[in-house]
Design an enzyme around this catalytic site. Sequence first.
Site, mmCIF file in Angstrom:
data_model
loop_
_atom_site.group_PDB
_atom_site.id
_atom_site.type_symbol
_atom_site.label_atom_id
_atom_site.label_comp_id
_atom_site.label_asym_id
_atom_site.label_seq_id
_atom_site.Cartn_x
_atom_site.Cartn_y
_atom_site.Cartn_z
ATOM 1 N N PRO A 111 -49.498 2.507 -18.615
ATOM 2 C CG PRO A 111 -48.334 3.889 -17.134
ATOM 3 C CD PRO A 111 -49.195 2.662 -17.189
ATOM 4 N N GLY A 113 -45.332 1.156 -22.746
ATOM 5 C CA GLY A 113 -43.923 0.861 -22.482
ATOM 6 C C GLY A 113 -43.661 0.459 -21.055
ATOM 7 C CB CYS A 114 -45.628 0.718 -18.047
ATOM 8 S SG CYS A 114 -45.340 0.708 -16.300
ATOM 9 C CB ILE A 115 -42.455 -4.276 -18.450
ATOM 10 C CG1 ILE A 115 -41.933 -3.795 -19.811
ATOM 11 C CG2 ILE A 115 -42.522 -5.782 -18.449
ATOM 12 C CD1 ILE A 115 -40.446 -3.620 -19.865
#
Lengths: 115, 130, 101
Positions: A111, A113-115
């Site tokens: 996703p 922006g998913c780190i």
Amino acid sequence: MPMFEQGGVSVEVDEEGYLVNLNDWTPEVATAFAATGDDKIEGGLTSEHWEIINFLRKYYEEYQIAPAVRVLTKAIGKKMGADKGNSKYLYSLFQYGPGKQACRYAGLPKPTGCI
Amino acid sequence: MSEEMMDDEEGVIKKFMYVNRKAPYGSIYALESLEVVLIGAAFDQDVSLAFIDDGVYQLMKGQRTSGIGMKDFSPTYRALEMYDVEKLYVDQDSLAARNLTADDLIVPVEVLSSAEMADLMEDQDVVLSF
Amino acid sequence: MLLHTVNKSFERNSLDACLRLAKAGSTVLLIEDGVYAAVQGTCLEGKLKQAMDTGINLCVLAPDLLARGFATDKVIAGINAVDYAGFVQLAADHSSVQSWL
């Protein structure tokens, strides 16, 4: 890019295990992803898992994006009701995160922006 | 910017505007802006998107990119609403110069005159340019 | 004659510079963001019609046009839509290529 190989499934994945070519996805790929690795699902994918995986694939087809967890949660709630559209339920299915883990099984990118 | 946001008291909401002035595909600006908007949406700020000059082309309906081997990211603009990004403003003069109207665009937008757009930009706390 | 390619329409002054320096009989191929200039009814239409009147051959790369949401029937009359094979043919048919970036 590394290859993921397991039980007759052979697909190219990135260093985090996400499919490189989204068109490589088949249900067998999801089953194989869920059967191996640190985040494997004991007992395999159930119909509850598949419901979320299929939802994610539809979402991606429509919007060309892997949704953020809170957006996924909201969208699931809208479609399937509040008893499923909450983090507790989604994390009970995908304890490593419905964003990361379920998106990987669904053959989506990580996703945004998913780190 | 991030420091300012961290220092803010909880619940303080600032007005952020993303100004998009580049066509898609010819450069990476449009896609980068969209990704920043989606990531930034997690901060629960008051977000507006402005489409000016060639930026209006980002929202064109009916993009078919199979012939150029690039991903068509225009459907993602339709997901913005689910990220609570609902204020999309398009510059009327830019549309007119390109023989376009709001009906040619993939999402509902508010079309603004130059004066209205200018006022809106003045009203922001933070303006990010792409 | 030269083949000129232009990959911007409204941005910078690529199109203006090209049309100022392209000679009659040469070909101007609009590619990438240059294809927007080929669409009917924009504020650039007059410029392109004038260029065609002076004997410049105008072409547009169809895959770039379609990617940006415009069908080839939206193109100004007289501009020739070509595919990638057509691009290659144009390059082969001209003495050299000038890219206006």
